[in-house]
Write a protein that holds these residues in place. Structure first.
Motif, PDB file in Angstrom:
ATOM      1  N   LEU A  86       0.870  -1.184   0.000  1.00  0.00           N
ATOM      2  CA  LEU A  86       0.000   0.000   0.000  1.00  0.00           C
ATOM      3  C   LEU A  86       0.903   1.229   0.000  1.00  0.00           C
ATOM      4  O   LEU A  86       1.695   1.432   0.927  1.00  0.00           O
ATOM      5  CB  LEU A  86      -0.908   0.002   1.233  1.00  0.00           C
ATOM      6  CG  LEU A  86      -1.768   1.250   1.427  1.00  0.00           C
ATOM      7  CD1 LEU A  86      -2.747   1.425   0.256  1.00  0.00           C
ATOM      8  CD2 LEU A  86      -2.550   1.186   2.746  1.00  0.00           C
ATOM      9  N   TYR A  87       0.786   2.030  -1.062  1.00  0.00           N
ATOM     10  CA  TYR A  87       1.622   3.224  -1.218  1.00  0.00           C
ATOM     11  C   TYR A  87       0.796   4.489  -1.015  1.00  0.00           C
ATOM     12  O   TYR A  87      -0.404   4.515  -1.305  1.00  0.00           O
ATOM     13  CB  TYR A  87       2.232   3.284  -2.627  1.00  0.00           C
ATOM     14  CG  TYR A  87       3.358   2.310  -2.869  1.00  0.00           C
ATOM     15  CD1 TYR A  87       4.635   2.577  -2.397  1.00  0.00           C
ATOM     16  CD2 TYR A  87       3.143   1.144  -3.579  1.00  0.00           C
ATOM     17  CE1 TYR A  87       5.671   1.686  -2.629  1.00  0.00           C
ATOM     18  CE2 TYR A  87       4.178   0.252  -3.809  1.00  0.00           C
ATOM     19  CZ  TYR A  87       5.447   0.535  -3.329  1.00  0.00           C
ATOM     20  OH  TYR A  87       6.470  -0.337  -3.555  1.00  0.00           O
ATOM     21  N   GLU A  88       1.477   5.523  -0.577  1.00  0.00           N
ATOM     22  CA  GLU A  88       0.872   6.857  -0.530  1.00  0.00           C
ATOM     23  C   GLU A  88       1.695   7.773  -1.431  1.00  0.00           C
ATOM     24  O   GLU A  88       2.927   7.816  -1.326  1.00  0.00           O
ATOM     25  CB  GLU A  88       0.871   7.396   0.903  1.00  0.00           C
ATOM     26  CG  GLU A  88       0.203   8.758   1.019  1.00  0.00           C
ATOM     27  CD  GLU A  88       0.190   9.249   2.448  1.00  0.00           C
ATOM     28  OE1 GLU A  88      -0.888   9.536   2.977  1.00  0.00           O
ATOM     29  OE2 GLU A  88       1.278   9.320   3.064  1.00  0.00           O
ATOM     30  N   ASP A 127       3.287  11.045  -2.393  1.00  0.00           N
ATOM     31  CA  ASP A 127       3.715  12.217  -1.626  1.00  0.00           C
ATOM     32  C   ASP A 127       3.361  13.479  -2.410  1.00  0.00           C
ATOM     33  O   ASP A 127       4.191  14.055  -3.122  1.00  0.00           O
ATOM     34  CB  ASP A 127       5.224  12.128  -1.376  1.00  0.00           C
ATOM     35  CG  ASP A 127       5.705  13.203  -0.411  1.00  0.00           C
ATOM     36  OD1 ASP A 127       4.905  14.103  -0.107  1.00  0.00           O
ATOM     37  OD2 ASP A 127       6.868  13.134   0.018  1.00  0.00           O
ATOM     38  N   VAL A 163      -1.734  10.766  -9.053  1.00  0.00           N
ATOM     39  CA  VAL A 163      -2.074   9.400  -8.647  1.00  0.00           C
ATOM     40  C   VAL A 163      -2.352   8.541  -9.882  1.00  0.00           C
ATOM     41  O   VAL A 163      -1.877   7.403  -9.988  1.00  0.00           O
ATOM     42  CB  VAL A 163      -3.290   9.403  -7.696  1.00  0.00           C
ATOM     43  CG1 VAL A 163      -3.717   7.983  -7.371  1.00  0.00           C
ATOM     44  CG2 VAL A 163      -2.955  10.151  -6.412  1.00  0.00           C
ATOM     45  N   ARG A 173      -6.550   2.299  -7.180  1.00  0.00           N
ATOM     46  CA  ARG A 173      -6.509   3.504  -6.352  1.00  0.00           C
ATOM     47  C   ARG A 173      -7.311   3.266  -5.086  1.00  0.00           C
ATOM     48  O   ARG A 173      -8.367   2.624  -5.112  1.00  0.00           O
ATOM     49  CB  ARG A 173      -7.092   4.665  -7.149  1.00  0.00           C
ATOM     50  CG  ARG A 173      -7.088   5.981  -6.409  1.00  0.00           C
ATOM     51  CD  ARG A 173      -7.614   7.087  -7.300  1.00  0.00           C
ATOM     52  NE  ARG A 173      -7.448   8.379  -6.683  1.00  0.00           N
ATOM     53  CZ  ARG A 173      -7.311   9.506  -7.355  1.00  0.00           C
ATOM     54  NH1 ARG A 173      -7.328   9.466  -8.663  1.00  0.00           N
ATOM     55  NH2 ARG A 173      -7.164  10.641  -6.724  1.00  0.00           N
ATOM     56  N   GLN A 174      -6.834   3.803  -3.971  1.00  0.00           N
ATOM     57  CA  GLN A 174      -7.572   3.716  -2.722  1.00  0.00           C
ATOM     58  C   GLN A 174      -7.601   5.109  -2.104  1.00  0.00           C
ATOM     59  O   GLN A 174      -6.567   5.657  -1.723  1.00  0.00           O
ATOM     60  CB  GLN A 174      -6.909   2.725  -1.759  1.00  0.00           C
ATOM     61  CG  GLN A 174      -7.707   2.494  -0.501  1.00  0.00           C
ATOM     62  CD  GLN A 174      -7.010   1.508   0.434  1.00  0.00           C
ATOM     63  OE1 GLN A 174      -6.098   1.878   1.161  1.00  0.00           O
ATOM     64  NE2 GLN A 174      -7.429   0.263   0.404  1.00  0.00           N
ATOM     65  N   ASP A 214      -5.156   9.578  -2.361  1.00  0.00           N
ATOM     66  CA  ASP A 214      -3.730   9.586  -2.688  1.00  0.00           C
ATOM     67  C   ASP A 214      -3.030   8.261  -2.383  1.00  0.00           C
ATOM     68  O   ASP A 214      -1.822   8.246  -2.171  1.00  0.00           O
ATOM     69  CB  ASP A 214      -3.039  10.738  -1.940  1.00  0.00           C
ATOM     70  CG  ASP A 214      -3.250  10.642  -0.436  1.00  0.00           C
ATOM     71  OD1 ASP A 214      -3.917   9.695  -0.002  1.00  0.00           O
ATOM     72  OD2 ASP A 214      -2.747  11.523   0.293  1.00  0.00           O
ATOM     73  N   ARG A 215      -3.790   7.160  -2.336  1.00  0.00           N
ATOM     74  CA  ARG A 215      -3.155   5.881  -2.042  1.00  0.00           C
ATOM     75  C   ARG A 215      -3.335   4.887  -3.191  1.00  0.00           C
ATOM     76  O   ARG A 215      -4.338   4.966  -3.921  1.00  0.00           O
ATOM     77  CB  ARG A 215      -3.720   5.294  -0.745  1.00  0.00           C
ATOM     78  CG  ARG A 215      -3.374   6.148   0.467  1.00  0.00           C
ATOM     79  CD  ARG A 215      -3.878   5.547   1.746  1.00  0.00           C
ATOM     80  NE  ARG A 215      -3.486   6.366   2.895  1.00  0.00           N
ATOM     81  CZ  ARG A 215      -3.723   6.048   4.146  1.00  0.00           C
ATOM     82  NH1 ARG A 215      -4.362   4.932   4.434  1.00  0.00           N
ATOM     83  NH2 ARG A 215      -3.325   6.831   5.120  1.00  0.00           N
ATOM     84  N   LEU A 233       6.830   7.867  -3.713  1.00  0.00           N
ATOM     85  CA  LEU A 233       5.826   7.000  -3.092  1.00  0.00           C
ATOM     86  C   LEU A 233       6.336   6.555  -1.721  1.00  0.00           C
ATOM     87  O   LEU A 233       7.515   6.249  -1.558  1.00  0.00           O
ATOM     88  CB  LEU A 233       5.576   5.758  -3.958  1.00  0.00           C
ATOM     89  CG  LEU A 233       5.008   5.993  -5.357  1.00  0.00           C
ATOM     90  CD1 LEU A 233       4.895   4.660  -6.100  1.00  0.00           C
ATOM     91  CD2 LEU A 233       3.652   6.659  -5.282  1.00  0.00           C
ATOM     92  N   THR A 234       5.437   6.526  -0.768  1.00  0.00           N
ATOM     93  CA  THR A 234       5.781   6.078   0.579  1.00  0.00           C
ATOM     94  C   THR A 234       5.038   4.779   0.857  1.00  0.00           C
ATOM     95  O   THR A 234       3.826   4.702   0.642  1.00  0.00           O
ATOM     96  CB  THR A 234       5.365   7.135   1.625  1.00  0.00           C
ATOM     97  OG1 THR A 234       5.977   8.381   1.293  1.00  0.00           O
ATOM     98  CG2 THR A 234       5.808   6.712   3.016  1.00  0.00           C
ATOM     99  N   LEU A 250       3.097   2.444   3.030  1.00  0.00           N
ATOM    100  CA  LEU A 250       2.323   2.500   4.274  1.00  0.00           C
ATOM    101  C   LEU A 250       2.094   1.096   4.845  1.00  0.00           C
ATOM    102  O   LEU A 250       1.966   0.939   6.062  1.00  0.00           O
ATOM    103  CB  LEU A 250       0.967   3.163   4.026  1.00  0.00           C
ATOM    104  CG  LEU A 250       0.982   4.622   3.578  1.00  0.00           C
ATOM    105  CD1 LEU A 250      -0.439   5.129   3.422  1.00  0.00           C
ATOM    106  CD2 LEU A 250       1.736   5.486   4.567  1.00  0.00           C
TER     107      LEU A 250
END
Length: 519
Positions: free
Chosen positions: A58-60, A62, A150, A173-174, A177-178, A338-339, A341
Motif C-alpha cells: 500500500l503506497y501513498e 507524496d 495518482v 486507487r484507494q 492519494d493511495r 511513493l511512501t 504504508l
C-alpha cells in the motif's frame, strides 16, 4: 422446439470444442505448457495472490513533494522572468504552498505583473501594494494536480511491473492519494519494492566547474552526491540547476555490456537528440552529470559533440541493476515519490489449503449432485450431469482465454455455479413430468417442458446477472474475482443446461422413439 438445424448443431459443437481447446492447457504443468506445439493454446488460468502467494503493498503518493517540485520550477521561471525584465527583488523562495518575494521598487508593480504573466500561467498571482508578491495554485488546480499524479503513478507502476514479465498484477486507487499493488507469484519482494518505489527522475545537467574550483556557487547551482564504487552516495559535486535534457525525452533504454561490464544504452527522441547535441557541442571539454533521483550516476567529460541522439550510462552496475534501470527509464519517472504504508508478503504455501479445499468442495459437490440427478431423473439426470461437466469446462476455458485471475472467492463462485447448472434442468424435467401427467406424448411433453420452463430460467438468470454486474462494477479485488466467475458461470450454465441438454434429448428421442419417457 426439439428440431435443430445443421447450422445450430455445428454452432453448438463449435462452442463446446472451443471451450475444450482453451481449457486444455490447465491439465498440464507450467513446464509441459511451455513445450506444447505452437498451434496449441498456452494460456492457463492465473492464480491470484491468495492462491499462489506474492506481495501486497500500500503506497501513498507524496503530493506535498509533488507541489514543492512544481513550485521549485515556478521559482526558477520567476527568477528568469524578473532578470529578463531587469526588476529588483528580495527573499525569493518557496514558502509553504506558494512562491513569494518582495519587489525592491514599488513603482514597478505593473511591470512585474506583466513580466510574471507568462511564468505564472494557470496560477494565482497576487501583488500587494507594499510590493509583496505571492504565486500559488488555486484549490481546483491543486486538486487536479494531485489527482493526475495518482493516475499517472498507477500507469507507470503498471508499466514497470509489466516489463518484468509478471502476470496479472492488481493496481488500484484507494482514497485520494493511495495505491494498492498486489503482485502474485513474486519471489523477491524487496526487488519489486525497489523497482516500484524509485521515482526514476533522470536529468542531464552540467557540472558547475567554477563552483568546483572556488568552492562558492550562485543560487542556480546545487550540490548533489556522486555514487561511489559501491553504489552508495559519495563526494558532493556542484551541479547547475538548469536541465540540459530530461529523461522524458528518452524513447529507448536497454541493458547491455561494454567491455564485459553491464551498461545501459539509451536513445532520445528528435527533440531530446537536438537539445543534447546542441548542449554537448557548446560545452566540449566540460563535464556533464547524469542525475537519477538527485544522485549522480556518472559525470563524464564531453570530448566531442554527441549528435546521434544516443549514448550509454556506465557505472558500477550489476546485470540485474542495469536491467532494472533500463526498465525504470523505459517506464518513465513517477510524478511524485511513493511512501510504503503497508507491506505484506503472502507465502506460496498459504494458498495450498484454499486450493485443496476448493478441489475437495468441487469434487464432493459434483459427486452428490450427479448421484442425486441420476436417482431423481434417470437418463435425463445423466444428460444434466454431462451438461454440468461441460459447464465447468467452458468456464475454465473462458477464464483462460481472457487471462482472468482465479482467487479463493472465484473458486467459491465456480462451486456455486455448478449447483446452478442443474437447477435449470430440475425446472425443465419437473415441467416435463407435469405435462406427462396431463397425458401428452413423450415428444410433446418434452417440447412443452422446455418451452414453458425456458422463460422462467432466462428471467431468473437475467436478474441474477444484473446483480452480479453491479457487484463487478462497484466491487474490487476478491469481490470482482467472485463476480466475474459468477457472471461467466451464469452464461455458460444457461447454455449447457438449456441448449446442450435439449440437443442431447433431441438426439435420444430421434434414436430411441420411446413410447414413454423414463422419467
Amino acid at each position: 422446439m426439439l428440431q435443430f438445424s445443421k447450422f445450430k448443431i455445428t454452432l453448438i459443437l463449435a462452442v463446446l470444442l472451443a471451450g475444450l481447446y482453451t481449457a486444455m492447457p490447465n491439465l498440464f504443468s507450467a513446464g509441459q505448457v511451455a513445450n506444447l506445439p505452437s498451434w496449441l493454446p498456452a494460456r492457463t488460468v492465473s492464480l491470484g495472490l491468495d492462491l499462489q502467494g506474492g506481495s501486497h503493498l500500500l503506497y501513498e503518493v507524496d503530493t506535498a513533494a509533488l507541489v514543492k517540485g512544481k513550485l521549485d520550477g515556478v521559482e526558477d521561471e520567476v527568477r528568469a522572468a524578473m532578470r529578463d525584465a531587469k526588476l529588483g527583488y528580495t527573499d525569493l523562495g518557496v514558502k509553504g504552498e506558494q512562491v513569494s518575494f518582495k519587489l525592491r521598487d514599488l513603482s514597478a508593480l505593473d511591470a512585474a505583473r506583466t513580466a510574471l504573466a507568462k511564468a505564472t500561467t494557470g496560477m494565482q498571482l497576487d501583488i500587494a501594494a507594499d510590493g509583496a508578491v505571492s504565486i500559488s495554485f488555486s484549490d481546483a488546480a491543486l486538486a487536479e494536480l494531485k489527482k493526475h499524479a495518482v493516475e499517472q503513478s498507477i500507469e507507470i507502476i503498471n508499466k514497470r511491473i509489466d516489463q518484468t514479465g509478471t502476470k496479472e498484477p492488481t493496481i488500484i486507487r484507494q482514497g485520494d492519494d493511495r495505491i494498492v499493488v498486489q503482485v502474485p507469484g513474486v519471489s523477491d519482494p524487496q526487488r519489486l519494492k525497489d523497482l516500484i518505489g524509485k521515482t526514476a527522475k533522470m536529468e542531464f545537467k552540467m557540472v558547475d566547474e567554477t563552483a568546483e574550483a572556488t568552492g562558492t556557487a550562485p543560487p542556480t547551482s546545487i550540490q548533489l552526491p556522486e555514487l561511489d564504487d559501491d553504489g552508495k552516495p559519495g563526494r558532493l559535486l556542484w551541479i547547475k540547476k538548469p536541465v540540459m535534457v530530461s529523461g522524458e525525452t528518452l524513447i529507448e533504454a536497454q541493458q547491455g555490456f561494454d567491455g564485459g561490464m553491464p551498461i545501459v544504452s539509451f536513445k532520445f527522441d528528435s527533440v531530446g537528440a537536438r537539445k543534447f547535441g546542441d548542449a554537448t557541442k557548446a560545452n566540449v571539454g566540460k563535464r556533464f552529470a547524469i542525475v537519477l533521483d538527485n544522485q549522480i550516476i556518472s559525470a563524464p567529460k564531453i570530448n566531442d559533440a554527441i549528435l546521434g541522439g544516443s549514448g550509454i550510462i556506465s557505472g558500477n552496475f550489476t546485470t540485474e541493476s542495469a536491467r532494472d534501470l533500463a526498465i525504470l527509464l523505459r517506464a518513465g519517472a513517477l510524478p511524485a515519490p511513493l511512501t510504503v504504508l503497508e507491506e505484506r508478503t503472502v507465502g506460496a504455501d498459504l494458498g495450498a489449503d484454499p486450493i485443496e479445499a476448493g478441489k475437495r468442495a468441487c469434487l464432493i459437490a459434483v459427486v452428490f449432485i450427479a448421484v442425486a440427478m441420476v436417482v431423481l431423473y434417470g437418463l435425463f439426470g445423466v444428460f444434466a450431469n454431462v451438461a454440468m461437466m461441460l459447464n465447468g469446462v467452458l468456464m475454465l476455458g473462458f477464464l483462460s482465454a481472457i487471462g482472468a485471475t482465479l482467487t479463493v472467492p472465484g473458486i467459491a463462485g465456480m462451486v456455486l455455479t455448478l449447483g446452478m447448472a442443474v437447477d435449470a434442468n430440475v425446472l425443465i424435467l419437473e415441467r416435463v413430468r407435469e405435462e406427462m401427467r396431463n397425458g401428452r406424448s413423450p415428444v410433446n411433453a418434452m417440447e412443452a417442458g422446455y418451452r414453458e420452463a425456458q422463460a422462467t430460467i432466462f428471467d431468473a438468470n437475467v436478474t441474477h446477472a444484473i446483480s452480479t454486474m453491479f457487484l463487478f462494477a462497484f466491487g474490487s479485488g476478491p469481490i470482482k474475482g467472485f463476480a466475474i466467475t459468477l457472471l461467466i458461470g451464469i452464461v455458460s450454465s444457461v447454455f449447457t443446461a438449456v441448449v446442450v441438454t435439449r440437443l442431447m434429448t433431441s438426439v435420444w428421442l430421434r434414436q430411441a422413439r420411446p413410447k414413454a419417457l423414463p422419467l
